[in-house]
Design an enzyme around this catalytic site. Sequence first.
Site, short mmCIF file in Angstrom:
data_model
loop_
_atom_site.label_atom_id
_atom_site.label_comp_id
_atom_site.label_asym_id
_atom_site.label_seq_id
_atom_site.Cartn_x
_atom_site.Cartn_y
_atom_site.Cartn_z
N ARG A 65 0.85 -1.19 0.00
CA ARG A 65 0.00 0.00 0.00
C ARG A 65 0.89 1.24 0.00
O ARG A 65 1.94 1.25 0.63
CB ARG A 65 -0.88 0.02 1.25
CG ARG A 65 -2.06 -0.91 1.20
CD ARG A 65 -2.91 -0.78 2.44
NE ARG A 65 -2.23 -1.19 3.65
CZ ARG A 65 -1.66 -0.38 4.51
NH1 ARG A 65 -1.67 0.93 4.33
NH2 ARG A 65 -1.07 -0.85 5.59
N SER A 87 -1.15 -3.37 10.69
CA SER A 87 -0.86 -4.27 9.58
C SER A 87 0.39 -5.11 9.86
O SER A 87 1.38 -4.59 10.35
CB SER A 87 -0.62 -3.46 8.30
OG SER A 87 -1.72 -2.63 8.06
N CYS A 122 1.02 -7.40 12.04
CA CYS A 122 1.39 -7.64 13.44
C CYS A 122 0.71 -8.90 13.99
O CYS A 122 0.55 -9.05 15.20
CB CYS A 122 1.00 -6.44 14.31
SG CYS A 122 2.10 -5.04 14.09
N ARG A 140 2.06 -12.01 -0.41
CA ARG A 140 0.75 -12.30 0.17
C ARG A 140 0.12 -13.56 -0.40
O ARG A 140 0.42 -13.98 -1.51
CB ARG A 140 -0.20 -11.13 -0.13
CG ARG A 140 0.22 -9.79 0.46
CD ARG A 140 -0.20 -9.69 1.90
NE ARG A 140 0.19 -8.42 2.49
CZ ARG A 140 -0.58 -7.78 3.38
NH1 ARG A 140 -1.75 -8.27 3.77
NH2 ARG A 140 -0.16 -6.65 3.91
N ASP A 169 -9.23 -9.48 9.52
CA ASP A 169 -8.69 -8.15 9.22
C ASP A 169 -9.69 -7.02 9.46
O ASP A 169 -9.29 -5.93 9.85
CB ASP A 169 -8.23 -8.11 7.75
CG ASP A 169 -7.35 -6.91 7.42
OD1 ASP A 169 -6.48 -6.57 8.24
OD2 ASP A 169 -7.55 -6.32 6.36
N HIS A 209 -10.43 -1.96 11.94
CA HIS A 209 -9.34 -2.80 11.44
C HIS A 209 -9.06 -3.90 12.47
O HIS A 209 -8.08 -3.83 13.20
CB HIS A 209 -8.10 -1.91 11.22
CG HIS A 209 -6.99 -2.57 10.46
ND1 HIS A 209 -5.70 -2.11 10.53
CD2 HIS A 209 -6.96 -3.63 9.62
CE1 HIS A 209 -4.92 -2.87 9.76
NE2 HIS A 209 -5.66 -3.79 9.21
N LYS A 225 -9.54 -2.31 2.03
CA LYS A 225 -9.15 -1.11 2.79
C LYS A 225 -9.98 0.10 2.35
O LYS A 225 -10.36 0.93 3.17
CB LYS A 225 -7.66 -0.82 2.60
CG LYS A 225 -6.76 -1.97 3.02
CD LYS A 225 -6.97 -2.34 4.46
CE LYS A 225 -6.04 -3.45 4.90
NZ LYS A 225 -6.32 -3.84 6.29
N TYR A 266 -1.73 -3.83 -7.19
CA TYR A 266 -1.45 -4.77 -6.08
C TYR A 266 -2.25 -4.47 -4.82
O TYR A 266 -2.38 -3.30 -4.41
CB TYR A 266 0.05 -4.73 -5.74
CG TYR A 266 0.50 -5.79 -4.74
CD1 TYR A 266 0.13 -7.12 -4.91
CD2 TYR A 266 1.28 -5.47 -3.64
CE1 TYR A 266 0.53 -8.10 -4.00
CE2 TYR A 266 1.70 -6.43 -2.74
CZ TYR A 266 1.32 -7.75 -2.92
OH TYR A 266 1.72 -8.71 -2.04
C1 OXD Z 1 -2.96 -4.34 5.74
C2 OXD Z 1 -3.60 -5.51 5.11
O1 OXD Z 1 -2.05 -3.76 5.16
O2 OXD Z 1 -4.47 -6.12 5.74
O3 OXD Z 1 -3.39 -3.98 6.84
O4 OXD Z 1 -3.25 -5.85 3.96
MN MN Z 2 -5.07 -5.09 7.54
#
Ligand code: OXD
Ligand code: MN
Length: 591
Positions: A78, A257, A259, A376, A284, A235, A215, A206
């Site tokens: 991102r 993100s 974690c 991913r 998520d 989130h 998101k 991407y």
């Molecule tokens: C993030 C994701 O970046 O879930 O939080 O991809």
């Molecule tokens: Mn996320």
Amino acid sequence: MSNVTLGKSNTKNQTVITWVDEMTKLCKPDRIFWCDGSVAEKETLTAEAVEKGILIKLNQEKLPGCYYHRSNPNDVARVEQCTYICTESKEEAGPTNNWAPPKEMYQKLYQLFDSSMKGRTMYVIPYLMGPPGSPLTKVGIELTDSIYVVLSMRIMARIGNVAYEHLGQNNDFNRGLHSMLDVNPDRRLICHFPQDNTILSIGSAYGGNVLLGKKCLALRIGSALARKEGWMAEHMLILGVESPAGEKTYVAAAFPSACGKTNFAMLIPPAHYKGWKIWTVGDDICWMKPGADGRLYAINPEAGYFGVVPGTNSKSNPNAVKTIARDTVYTNVALLPDGDVWWEGKDGPIPKECLDWKGNKWTPDSKEKAAHPNSRFAAPMTNNPALAPEANDPKGVPISAIIFGGRRASTMPLIFEAFDWIHGVYVGATMGSEMTAAAVGGLGQVRRDPMAMLPFCGYNMGDYFRHWLRMRKLSQHPPRIFHVNWFRKDEQGNFLWPGFGENMRVLKWIVDRCHGRVAATESPLGWVPRMEEFDLANLDGFGPEQFSKVQAIKADEWKQEIVSQEELFINLHATLPKELIFERELLIARL
Ligand code: OXD
Ligand code: MN
């Protein structure tokens, strides 16, 4: 428009047809493909993607139904600096978002989108965020010129006719337009127009930049809608804890993100917790709304997992290993000669040789990683052996606890519980974490990431805190709020807590607190476990001494912490609710 074959629309919704028509005139694709979400469609599109080299078919004996994709090396995460919230005034977007006036931004983007799909197909993807029939569920339509986006969206959301059925003749849907253009970082913009329920994304191909349901809709536009409509778009993962007696308790947890939300959502309790089971509702995103009984009910708007691959193995996440063994699209991992995939931290030996995420030859002597740190998997949630049956329940699940947490090498104890909702909002608002590879930026630096929403809040963060405070008034029985840190280290840099499945011990304490089964000790930070009531049994090399270390509240560290929170408070001073300023004062007084 000679030479143009425009597909026949598969909806009777006139608003959709008119909007697609307008966007077609702008982007000028050669062809329109109206997705219906069928299996036949998946097969056709997959075959086309393979033929064009967009996907590589993986070893079908080892990984049935799995495919491989490499993104442009300039487009691997991102990009927060290219992400905008376009509201009439700058104040509505707030100081933590990039802002541009809608009119100017539309103009700029429409110039970029003009003819952007010439020679290409425009895919029309109708999708649902949320289970069909849920009052929380929203409809989105994404127009894209990327077949990879279509194939990923059909994993991540419920796509096709189900969305048109939910929409009926309504005009209430999110309008998402995406073009890869030439995947040039200089022409990359991800723009949100909350007042029009519209997303325009250009120049990337991407992840969160282009899978617009995730998101962009579920969090940025979603949070703005939630504020207007009296619910919460967060989130957060959602999981259910089932006791041996069959009692089910649901919790939602916000970690930044990369974690470990996916790992926590799929946790398998260690042998010591015989008869206990964790069910995944989501990994998520969490949409919550007060129910008639005054509790917060949550749904996972997504239908798949878009998880970070490196580090996934049968210790960190055995359920994910099973989930991604079939019907998965892998992006930017390494490719083995036999058509299998590999990444740093995978089970088994390190390969002698493979192709790295850029397609270059890689050996264990190579200096660079074989898999990109933000590589991913996109996998359907139905692959998850621990998928909660309630994941498809339109009612959602009642949330008993909200857990905040970050990646912190120091300062933050393993677990504490906020004194009440307002204190909990303060704890969430001041959350900090070391930055990860999920976003482009300063890896490892601690940054404030309120409620893990810093990159995802679609309006002014101060107003977002106010919305949280208001939700207390809208829910008679709000969840308790906790803070965890699995990542605290000692002076030598070793993790103080074993983590992974052992996080079940923390979860068990949280569940017991929610049911009023354990007492707690008051500390300056909040309620903390009494040593004798926190389960340390059968935990190799970890006893009361280690527990004291991982729970330590050190005055010098906390002085620094509070000073570093100051930056956020100054940044948001214009809209920061006074309750949070008072909470900060109270914390200082207690320390
Ligand atoms: C993030 C994701 O970046 O879930 O939080 O991809
Ligand atoms: Mn996320």
